[in-house]
Design an enzyme around this catalytic site. Structure first.
Site, mmCIF file in Angstrom:
data_model
loop_
_atom_site.group_PDB
_atom_site.id
_atom_site.type_symbol
_atom_site.label_atom_id
_atom_site.label_comp_id
_atom_site.label_asym_id
_atom_site.label_seq_id
_atom_site.Cartn_x
_atom_site.Cartn_y
_atom_site.Cartn_z
ATOM 1 C CB ALA A 99 -0.914 -0.013 1.219
ATOM 2 N N GLY A 142 0.078 -4.999 0.825
ATOM 3 C CA GLY A 142 -1.113 -4.863 -0.006
ATOM 4 C C GLY A 142 -0.967 -5.506 -1.364
ATOM 5 C CD GLU A 145 -3.415 -7.207 2.756
ATOM 6 O OE1 GLU A 145 -3.999 -7.439 3.822
ATOM 7 O OE2 GLU A 145 -3.019 -6.062 2.435
ATOM 8 C CD GLU A 165 0.875 -5.972 5.690
ATOM 9 O OE1 GLU A 165 0.190 -5.912 4.664
ATOM 10 O OE2 GLU A 165 1.510 -7.003 6.039
#
Length: 291
Positions: A99, A142, A145, A165
């Site tokens: 992200a 991300g 994911e 993370e």
């Protein structure tokens, strides 16, 4: 108009070649102005939608606007009767390195909770048409994911997967703790989430996270070939099959079997089931009409 010209110019600088850029510019002209992705149709029959993340300098960090553009492109392909499958990819260096942390760094709990951030990422999982992730390089946080939201993952031999993370003082927030555990099992998922360690493409295949590994230069083409093979089948029946397989992740075995039976029985109300079985009996190729 000035914005459109800047988008077109930036896209042409990324790649002079080719149909990919031209298609991205055409998509903008048609109304969807993409700044962070390139969009076109691939395959000999143009039956495979193709979305390429295009923030190369940021290693395809998944900013909010990029993910909204991905959702718009998926909507376009979902509504395109010619498209039977979709390929999602990044660059050879990074599928997506995570992200956009700069975008998130100063957010408060109140902003995250009230805005329900990252929820719109789930658009990748809600379509009826299969999405194939073609992963090269980093698929971290991300990015991992996002790949796991897709229905099939093909990996380049140098791809790396991880949920780091924990090293940033947070946890995965777009399905990482859930989809990774279902894909690779509790022990490996726990190790990856608690340490931030990465796994290689070969380890990802051995653990069931990806289905196939190819040389980096071939993974996108192989994903498109898979998409063409899927798109040659009845889109209606493909959607039913996808629903049945996805049911296995959310239902008990008994509930999943009931769903499968209902969908199986439903195929007998379709023209394509009749055509497929008749073609098999008559030893000819089926001509599906998606009806």
């Amino acid at each position: 108009m000035a914005l459109l010209c800047r988008v077109a110019a930036a896209s042409l600088r990324v790649s002079r070649s080719r149909p990919l850029v031209a298609a991205a510019v055409r998509a903008s002209s048609a109304g969807a102005q993409y700044q962070h992705i390139l969009v076109e149709k691939k395959g000999e029959g143009g039956n495979v939608g193709f979305i390429q993340l295009n923030r190369k300098k940021a290693l395809n960090a998944l900013c909010d606007e990029l993910m909204r553009e991905v959702g718009l492109a998926l909507d376009e392909f979902e509504n395109d009767p010619e498209v039977g499958a979709i390929v999602l990819t990044g660059s050879e260096k990074a599928f997506a390195a995570g992200a956009d942390i700069k975008e998130m760094a100063n957010k408060t709990f109140q902003e995250c909770y009230a805005g329900n951030i990252l929820t719109h990422w789930n658009r990748v999982t809600t379509g009826k048409k299969p999405v194939i992730a073609a992963v090269n390089g980093y698929a971290l946080g991300g990015g991992c994911e996002l790949a796991m939201m897709c229905d099939i993952i093909y990996a380049g031999e140098k791809a790396q997967f991880g949920q780091p993370e924990i090293l940033l003082g947070t946890i995965p927030g777009a399905g990482g703790t859930q989809r990774l555990t279902k894909a690779v099992g509790k022990s490996l998922a726990m190790e990856m989430v608690l340490t931030g360690d990465r796994i290689s493409a070969q380890e990802a295949k051995a653990s069931g996270l990806v289905s196939k590994v190819f040389p980096a230069s071939e993974v996108v083409d192989e994903a498109i070939k898979c998409g063409e093979k899927i798109a040659s089948n009845s889109k209606l029946i493909v959607a039913m099959a996808k629903e049945a397989v996805n049911g296995a992740f959310e239902l008990t075995l008994a509930e999943g079997n009931r769903l499968e039976k209902r969908l199986f029985h439903s195929t007998f109300s379709t023209d394509d089931r009749k055509e497929g079985m008749n073609a098999f009996v008559e030893k000819r190729k089926a001509n599906f009409t998606d009806q």
